[in-house]
Motif scaffolding. Structure first.
Motif, PDB file in Angstrom:
ATOM      1  N   LEU A  96       0.850  -1.197   0.000  1.00  0.00           N
ATOM      2  CA  LEU A  96       0.000   0.000   0.000  1.00  0.00           C
ATOM      3  C   LEU A  96       0.880   1.239   0.000  1.00  0.00           C
ATOM      4  O   LEU A  96       2.015   1.198   0.453  1.00  0.00           O
ATOM      5  CB  LEU A  96      -0.915   0.046   1.216  1.00  0.00           C
ATOM      6  CG  LEU A  96      -0.236   0.060   2.576  1.00  0.00           C
ATOM      7  CD1 LEU A  96      -0.878   1.096   3.468  1.00  0.00           C
ATOM      8  CD2 LEU A  96      -0.351  -1.321   3.202  1.00  0.00           C
ATOM      9  N   GLN A  97       0.307   2.287  -0.534  1.00  0.00           N
ATOM     10  CA  GLN A  97       1.000   3.582  -0.513  1.00  0.00           C
ATOM     11  C   GLN A  97       0.114   4.567   0.238  1.00  0.00           C
ATOM     12  O   GLN A  97       0.233   4.713   1.455  1.00  0.00           O
ATOM     13  CB  GLN A  97       1.360   3.996  -1.931  1.00  0.00           C
ATOM     14  CG  GLN A  97       2.404   3.028  -2.511  1.00  0.00           C
ATOM     15  CD  GLN A  97       2.688   3.270  -3.965  1.00  0.00           C
ATOM     16  OE1 GLN A  97       3.024   4.374  -4.370  1.00  0.00           O
ATOM     17  NE2 GLN A  97       2.560   2.235  -4.772  1.00  0.00           N
ATOM     18  N   CYS A  98      -0.860   5.186  -0.433  1.00  0.00           N
ATOM     19  CA  CYS A  98      -1.739   6.087   0.324  1.00  0.00           C
ATOM     20  C   CYS A  98      -2.740   5.292   1.168  1.00  0.00           C
ATOM     21  O   CYS A  98      -3.274   5.786   2.149  1.00  0.00           O
ATOM     22  CB  CYS A  98      -2.476   7.049  -0.597  1.00  0.00           C
ATOM     23  SG  CYS A  98      -3.906   6.326  -1.434  1.00  0.00           S
ATOM     24  N   GLY A  99      -3.009   4.060   0.778  1.00  0.00           N
ATOM     25  CA  GLY A  99      -3.897   3.198   1.555  1.00  0.00           C
ATOM     26  C   GLY A  99      -5.371   3.309   1.203  1.00  0.00           C
ATOM     27  O   GLY A  99      -6.178   2.574   1.768  1.00  0.00           O
ATOM     28  N   TYR A 100      -5.700   4.197   0.248  1.00  0.00           N
ATOM     29  CA  TYR A 100      -7.136   4.392  -0.011  1.00  0.00           C
ATOM     30  C   TYR A 100      -7.797   3.138  -0.593  1.00  0.00           C
ATOM     31  O   TYR A 100      -8.909   2.785  -0.221  1.00  0.00           O
ATOM     32  CB  TYR A 100      -7.362   5.596  -0.945  1.00  0.00           C
ATOM     33  CG  TYR A 100      -8.758   6.129  -0.775  1.00  0.00           C
ATOM     34  CD1 TYR A 100      -9.065   7.011   0.253  1.00  0.00           C
ATOM     35  CD2 TYR A 100      -9.793   5.697  -1.595  1.00  0.00           C
ATOM     36  CE1 TYR A 100     -10.353   7.460   0.464  1.00  0.00           C
ATOM     37  CE2 TYR A 100     -11.082   6.138  -1.399  1.00  0.00           C
ATOM     38  CZ  TYR A 100     -11.354   7.026  -0.381  1.00  0.00           C
ATOM     39  OH  TYR A 100     -12.644   7.459  -0.180  1.00  0.00           O
ATOM     40  N   CYS A 101      -7.091   2.456  -1.465  1.00  0.00           N
ATOM     41  CA  CYS A 101      -7.666   1.263  -2.094  1.00  0.00           C
ATOM     42  C   CYS A 101      -7.506   0.021  -1.225  1.00  0.00           C
ATOM     43  O   CYS A 101      -8.063  -1.033  -1.534  1.00  0.00           O
ATOM     44  CB  CYS A 101      -6.981   0.995  -3.433  1.00  0.00           C
ATOM     45  SG  CYS A 101      -5.271   0.409  -3.237  1.00  0.00           S
ATOM     46  N   THR A 102      -6.689   0.132  -0.170  1.00  0.00           N
ATOM     47  CA  THR A 102      -6.174  -1.066   0.497  1.00  0.00           C
ATOM     48  C   THR A 102      -7.260  -1.924   1.127  1.00  0.00           C
ATOM     49  O   THR A 102      -7.224  -3.157   1.028  1.00  0.00           O
ATOM     50  CB  THR A 102      -5.127  -0.674   1.558  1.00  0.00           C
ATOM     51  OG1 THR A 102      -4.153   0.147   0.928  1.00  0.00           O
ATOM     52  CG2 THR A 102      -4.451  -1.899   2.144  1.00  0.00           C
ATOM     53  N   CYS A 133      -5.893   0.796  -8.005  1.00  0.00           N
ATOM     54  CA  CYS A 133      -5.017   1.490  -7.058  1.00  0.00           C
ATOM     55  C   CYS A 133      -4.506   2.740  -7.761  1.00  0.00           C
ATOM     56  O   CYS A 133      -3.786   2.644  -8.748  1.00  0.00           O
ATOM     57  CB  CYS A 133      -3.847   0.586  -6.663  1.00  0.00           C
ATOM     58  SG  CYS A 133      -2.651   1.410  -5.602  1.00  0.00           S
ATOM     59  N   ARG A 134      -4.857   3.886  -7.251  1.00  0.00           N
ATOM     60  CA  ARG A 134      -4.428   5.133  -7.894  1.00  0.00           C
ATOM     61  C   ARG A 134      -2.925   5.352  -7.713  1.00  0.00           C
ATOM     62  O   ARG A 134      -2.307   6.101  -8.452  1.00  0.00           O
ATOM     63  CB  ARG A 134      -5.218   6.310  -7.334  1.00  0.00           C
ATOM     64  CG  ARG A 134      -6.651   6.323  -7.802  1.00  0.00           C
ATOM     65  CD  ARG A 134      -7.442   7.399  -7.069  1.00  0.00           C
ATOM     66  NE  ARG A 134      -8.779   7.533  -7.617  1.00  0.00           N
ATOM     67  CZ  ARG A 134      -9.798   6.740  -7.304  1.00  0.00           C
ATOM     68  NH1 ARG A 134      -9.617   5.735  -6.462  1.00  0.00           N
ATOM     69  NH2 ARG A 134     -10.992   6.939  -7.836  1.00  0.00           N
ATOM     70  N   CYS A 135      -2.367   4.740  -6.681  1.00  0.00           N
ATOM     71  CA  CYS A 135      -0.921   4.845  -6.471  1.00  0.00           C
ATOM     72  C   CYS A 135      -0.170   3.842  -7.341  1.00  0.00           C
ATOM     73  O   CYS A 135       1.059   3.835  -7.340  1.00  0.00           O
ATOM     74  CB  CYS A 135      -0.570   4.597  -5.014  1.00  0.00           C
ATOM     75  SG  CYS A 135      -1.319   5.760  -3.874  1.00  0.00           S
TER      76      CYS A 135
HETATM   77  S1  FES Z   1      -2.393   2.677  -2.233  1.00  0.00           S
HETATM   78 FE1  FES Z   1      -3.124   4.585  -2.892  1.00  0.00          FE
HETATM   79  S2  FES Z   1      -4.832   4.121  -4.126  1.00  0.00           S
HETATM   80 FE2  FES Z   1      -3.902   2.229  -3.737  1.00  0.00          FE
END
Ligand code: FES
Ligand code: FES
Length: 191
Positions: A96-102, A133-135
């Motif tokens: 994960l990066q920003c975690g929004y999709c996680t 995943c946008r990241c």
């Molecule tokens: S970790 Fe950022 S949208 Fe998937």
């Protein structure tokens, strides 16, 4: 109208309009904000939950359609005291990066492994194609699902997910404040 749900093992009743979407019932009425809204159009998978053990996009169904059924959100998959092997693997593999999709990724991946406990990388990618995943951290997501599958097949204790992956856990200590770390490939580059 009355909607009777079992959410994360607890029976819950809501009085709601028939147009209330399941994702809004979970987030706004039940305070389960781990389920995210990314697109509201059934495209991104951020809102994925399990309905009777099968992944669904909760922005795509009305809460009333879940009446009488079991809903499992990310809060019911595991928590900080007892992470699910999939959560452990996402953490360890930096999935994960920003975690929004996680949270949606994890719920979908749990469903995938229920149906196919030993998926190939191509099957993991196909199984998660409804989750964006946008990241764009897809490589580590695939690694995480592969490691979680191995841990779950071997019924491995939580801590051994790291050993299975031969990846060390994230550093416990943050870098000293104010220190800027420049990756080797950028050292010497002009700004
Ligand atoms: S970790 Fe950022 S949208 Fe998937
Ligand atoms: S918010 Fe449901 S699929 Fe994007």
């Amino acid at each position: 109208m009355q909607i009777d749900l079992t959410v994360n093992g607890k029976r819950t009743s809501l009085d709601a309009e028939p147009r209330l979407l399941l994702v809004h019932a979970l987030r706004d009425r039940l305070g389960l904000t781990g389920t995210h809204v990314g697109c509201d159009t059934s495209s991104c998978g951020a809102c994925t939950v399990l309905l009777d053990g099968v992944s669904v996009k909760s922005c795509t169904m009305f809460a009333v359609q879940a009446s009488g059924h079991d809903v499992t959100t990310i809060e019911g998959i595991g928590d900080a005291d007892e992470l699910h092997p999939m959560q452990e693997a996402f953490w360890t593999a930096h999935g994960l990066q920003c975690g929004y999709c996680t949270t949606g990724m994890i719920v979908s991946a749990v469903d995938l492994l229920q149906r196919n406990p030993d998926p190939s990388d191509d099957e993991i990618r196909a199984g998660l194609e409804g989750n964006l995943c946008r990241c764009t951290g897809y490589e580590n997501i695939v690694k995480a699902v592969r490691a979680a599958g191995k841990a779950m097949r071997e019924n491995a204790p939580r801590s051994s997910v790291r050993d299975l992956m031969s990846i060390h856990p994230p550093a416990e200590e943050p870098p000293p404040s104010g220190e800027v770390i420049i990756p080797p490939q950028l050292q010497g580059a002009s700004t």
